[in-house]
Design a protein around this motif. Sequence first.
Motif, short mmCIF file in Angstrom:
data_model
loop_
_atom_site.label_atom_id
_atom_site.label_comp_id
_atom_site.label_asym_id
_atom_site.label_seq_id
_atom_site.Cartn_x
_atom_site.Cartn_y
_atom_site.Cartn_z
N LEU A 106 -29.28 -28.16 -47.30
CA LEU A 106 -29.23 -28.72 -48.65
C LEU A 106 -28.06 -29.67 -48.84
O LEU A 106 -28.16 -30.66 -49.57
CB LEU A 106 -29.16 -27.59 -49.68
N LEU A 107 -26.96 -29.37 -48.15
CA LEU A 107 -25.83 -30.30 -48.21
C LEU A 107 -26.24 -31.63 -47.59
O LEU A 107 -25.95 -32.69 -48.13
CB LEU A 107 -24.62 -29.73 -47.47
N GLU A 108 -26.94 -31.53 -46.45
CA GLU A 108 -27.37 -32.76 -45.77
C GLU A 108 -28.38 -33.54 -46.60
O GLU A 108 -28.44 -34.76 -46.54
CB GLU A 108 -27.97 -32.42 -44.40
N LEU B 173 -27.24 -30.60 -52.74
CA LEU B 173 -26.20 -29.61 -53.00
C LEU B 173 -24.85 -30.19 -52.59
O LEU B 173 -24.78 -31.08 -51.76
CB LEU B 173 -26.49 -28.35 -52.17
N ARG B 174 -23.81 -29.66 -53.20
CA ARG B 174 -22.49 -30.09 -52.80
C ARG B 174 -21.55 -28.90 -52.88
O ARG B 174 -21.88 -27.88 -53.48
CB ARG B 174 -21.98 -31.19 -53.73
N THR B 175 -20.39 -29.02 -52.27
CA THR B 175 -19.42 -27.94 -52.36
C THR B 175 -18.30 -28.40 -53.27
O THR B 175 -18.01 -29.57 -53.38
CB THR B 175 -18.83 -27.59 -50.99
N ILE B 176 -17.68 -27.44 -53.91
CA ILE B 176 -16.53 -27.76 -54.73
C ILE B 176 -15.45 -26.74 -54.43
O ILE B 176 -15.73 -25.62 -54.04
CB ILE B 176 -16.85 -27.70 -56.24
N SER B 177 -14.23 -27.13 -54.59
CA SER B 177 -13.18 -26.13 -54.48
C SER B 177 -12.51 -26.03 -55.84
O SER B 177 -12.15 -27.02 -56.45
CB SER B 177 -12.19 -26.48 -53.39
N LEU B 178 -12.43 -24.83 -56.31
CA LEU B 178 -12.04 -24.62 -57.70
C LEU B 178 -10.58 -24.32 -57.89
O LEU B 178 -10.04 -24.53 -58.95
CB LEU B 178 -12.87 -23.50 -58.30
#
Lengths: 150, 150
Positions: free
Chosen positions: A64-66, A70-75
Amino acid sequence: MEIQQQFEQFLSQRGMKHTNERREIFRAILDMDAPFDVDKLLFYLKQQGEKTSKATIYRTLQLLLESGLLRTISLSPAAARDTLYSLCGKYRAYDHLVCTGCGKVRDIEKQQICLSCQTITKELGYKLESHSLRIFALCPECQAKGIKTC
Amino acid sequence: MEIQQQFEQFLSQRGMKHTNERREIFRAILDMDAPFDVDKLLFYLKQQGEKTSKATIYRTLQLLLESGLLRTISLSPAAARDTLYSLCGKYRAYDHLVCTGCGKVRDIEKQQICLSCQTITKELGYKLESHSLRIFALCPECQAKGIKTC
DNA sequence: TTCGTTGCAAAGCTTTTGCACGAAT
DNA sequence: ATTCGTGCAAAAGCTTTGCAACGAA
């Protein structure tokens, strides 16, 4: 186009199969009401009676990232592990306001920021793709409780 | 106040010792010309003839995060590990422009963004502490090379 | 001398991977 | 019938921790 269809189309384009696991994981992601980590997703799937393995979750998240869905986040300024994921289509902007007291996250939408990004990249000859703004601040409740951060 | 002194003062305040390892690690961090990870820092220290252990580096980085002199950033939408660190005092703003082609990172300074953050937090009753903006874009060189991202 | 600190190695965790079985086309 | 995907368990990697020796105050 429906977001589910976008995922299916991505799979087809890459000659990948439309499996039940992928469908269920994606559905679970759509159900998430906040940025989530692998364990939260796994727990939710188990609750739904799915017996998806952690390995498949990791593989599907990678997919999904590819796909760009979707993406990742750092909180947290210190977050090194326990990556959090967030659906791109779900929020208009990729911007979050994070309480440094209780860790609560809320989405923010501000046209200004998009404009700033456009200006910055244009000036430097870059081709803008996306952005992510994290604001760290103390929410009113934490202020009321007298919580202070280092 | 000098940034080194700030670190020494932080150590004193917590009743911690001013060891050679801590001094050397901090000096190495000051020498970094870009966001760095643990291995880069370790490699640099080895080059300088220091025999600091990885454990001590991790412990010192943790300390620096707590002191507020250092912060972590995540540069790629998919970065889950290999945390990158960056000195807070070194850059005016915590904002980065990341090339999605070659991964090159450059700092950006834009008063606009600070103002946006102030506006957003003020409206919602939050007390602003810091922010971090990541813009993902293709740099001119990568565009010239015809590199495309998914 | 007295603690805090370091290095080493072991432990802990999250994430990735090899392989045989199973499912989709 | 093929080919790709899944689950399991093992492996891999990064980070943390226990402990004895060491060093700063």
